[in-house]
Design a protein around this motif. Structure first.
Motif, PDB file in Angstrom:
ATOM      1  N   VAL A  37     -18.384  -2.020  -9.938  1.00 52.10           N
ATOM      2  CA  VAL A  37     -17.661  -1.300  -9.081  1.00 52.10           C
ATOM      3  C   VAL A  37     -17.226   0.112  -9.631  1.00 52.10           C
ATOM      4  CG1 VAL A  37     -16.545  -3.501  -7.875  1.00 52.10           C
ATOM      5  CG2 VAL A  37     -15.040  -1.995  -9.001  1.00 52.10           C
ATOM      6  N   PRO A  38     -16.875   0.476  -8.365  1.00 56.72           N
ATOM      7  CA  PRO A  38     -16.822   2.132  -8.827  1.00 56.72           C
ATOM      8  C   PRO A  38     -15.097   1.385  -9.313  1.00 56.72           C
ATOM      9  CG  PRO A  38     -17.074   2.128  -6.969  1.00 56.72           C
ATOM     10  CD  PRO A  38     -16.925   0.799  -6.958  1.00 56.72           C
ATOM     11  N   ALA A  39     -14.309   2.677 -10.761  1.00 47.73           N
ATOM     12  CA  ALA A  39     -13.325   2.989 -11.581  1.00 47.73           C
ATOM     13  C   ALA A  39     -12.214   3.001 -10.483  1.00 47.73           C
ATOM     14  CB  ALA A  39     -13.420   3.545 -12.620  1.00 47.73           C
ATOM     15  N   PHE A  40     -10.933   2.289 -10.862  1.00 48.75           N
ATOM     16  CA  PHE A  40      -9.952   2.640  -9.924  1.00 48.75           C
ATOM     17  C   PHE A  40      -8.822   2.630 -10.821  1.00 48.75           C
ATOM     18  CE2 PHE A  40     -10.711  -1.885  -9.582  1.00 48.75           C
ATOM     19  CZ  PHE A  40      -9.997  -1.920  -9.527  1.00 48.75           C
ATOM     20  N   ASP A  41      -7.694   2.820 -10.638  1.00 45.21           N
ATOM     21  CA  ASP A  41      -6.417   3.033 -11.062  1.00 45.21           C
ATOM     22  C   ASP A  41      -5.561   1.839 -11.434  1.00 45.21           C
ATOM     23  OD1 ASP A  41      -6.453   5.628 -11.590  1.00 45.21           O
ATOM     24  OD2 ASP A  41      -5.052   5.965  -9.781  1.00 45.21           O
ATOM     25  N   GLU A  42      -5.835   1.284 -12.568  1.00 42.75           N
ATOM     26  CA  GLU A  42      -5.148  -0.320 -13.179  1.00 42.75           C
ATOM     27  C   GLU A  42      -3.697  -0.197 -13.453  1.00 42.75           C
ATOM     28  OE1 GLU A  42      -8.574  -2.656 -14.653  1.00 42.75           O
ATOM     29  OE2 GLU A  42      -9.927  -0.708 -15.052  1.00 42.75           O
TER      30      GLU A  42
END
Length: 199
Positions: A37-42
């Motif tokens: 999936v597209p990267a997101f802020d974790e």
């Protein structure tokens, strides 16, 4: 086919969930990892408990992707260290995910601890977040910390963890033996009804 995001980049954790679902006869779920999936802020893992961290990771993944998301937080709780490393297990030596350094540090801290005081448990909290709500479960696998690493299977502290009633380390068990007994296997098994309901 329903997509289920497993909020990890650890291929072994993904494979473990695959095996648990297969064993439970759950079909119709396509497992995706964070690599799919597209990267997101974790958010950083700042929770005081495994449950808090697992739920935060599952919520982040669900919010970012809209996909039903499962996350786990797991580690080893050692009696002689008052339950530590606990939620700090993955970064016990100061570097996140450095299994060899983490294990070496743990063995060093326990080097003078006699066999009868080396009790420990692997703990896993698994959380599911989706449009229908949230579910959090916990599994524990009691055992003890060995004096030296044994076996090449598994990951993390597996080579130094000897499950209760076994003479082999977790790293010496087959994947099937480990799934049947492990903390994550126990937690995921509790999550199966909620996962089945997604299909």
């Amino acid at each position: 086919m329903t997509d289920l995001l497993v909020a990890t980049r650890n291929a072994k954790k993904l494979a473990e969930l695959h095996r648990v679902l297969d064993a439970a006869g759950v079909t119709g779920l396509r497992l995706l990892s964070l690599n799919d999936v597209p990267a997101f802020d974790e958010a950083p893992e700042t929770g005081a408990t495994f449950e808090e961290n697992a739920l935060a990771k599952a919520r982040d993944a669900f919010r970012a992707t809209g996909l039903p998301s499962v996350a786990d937080d797991s580690g080893i709780a050692v009696d002689a260290l008052n339950g530590m490393p606990g939620v700090l297990s993955a970064r016990w030596s100061g570097v996140h995910g450095d299994d060899a350094s983490n294990t070496t540090l743990l063995l060093g801290q326990l080097k003078d601890v006699p066999v009868e005081r080396r009790g420990a448990a692997f703990v896993s909290a698994c959380a599911l977040a989706h449009a229908g709500g949230e579910t959090v479960v916990r599994g524990e696998w009691p055992g003890a910390v060995a004096f030296e690493p044994r076996g090449s299977g598994g990951f993390g502290y597996d080579p130094v963890f000897v499950p209760e009633g076994s003479s082999r380390s977790a790293a010496e068990l087959t994947p099937e033996e480990k799934d049947a007994a492990s903390h994550r296997g126990r937690a995921l098994a509790q999550l199966v009804p909620a996962l089945r309901a997604l299909v």
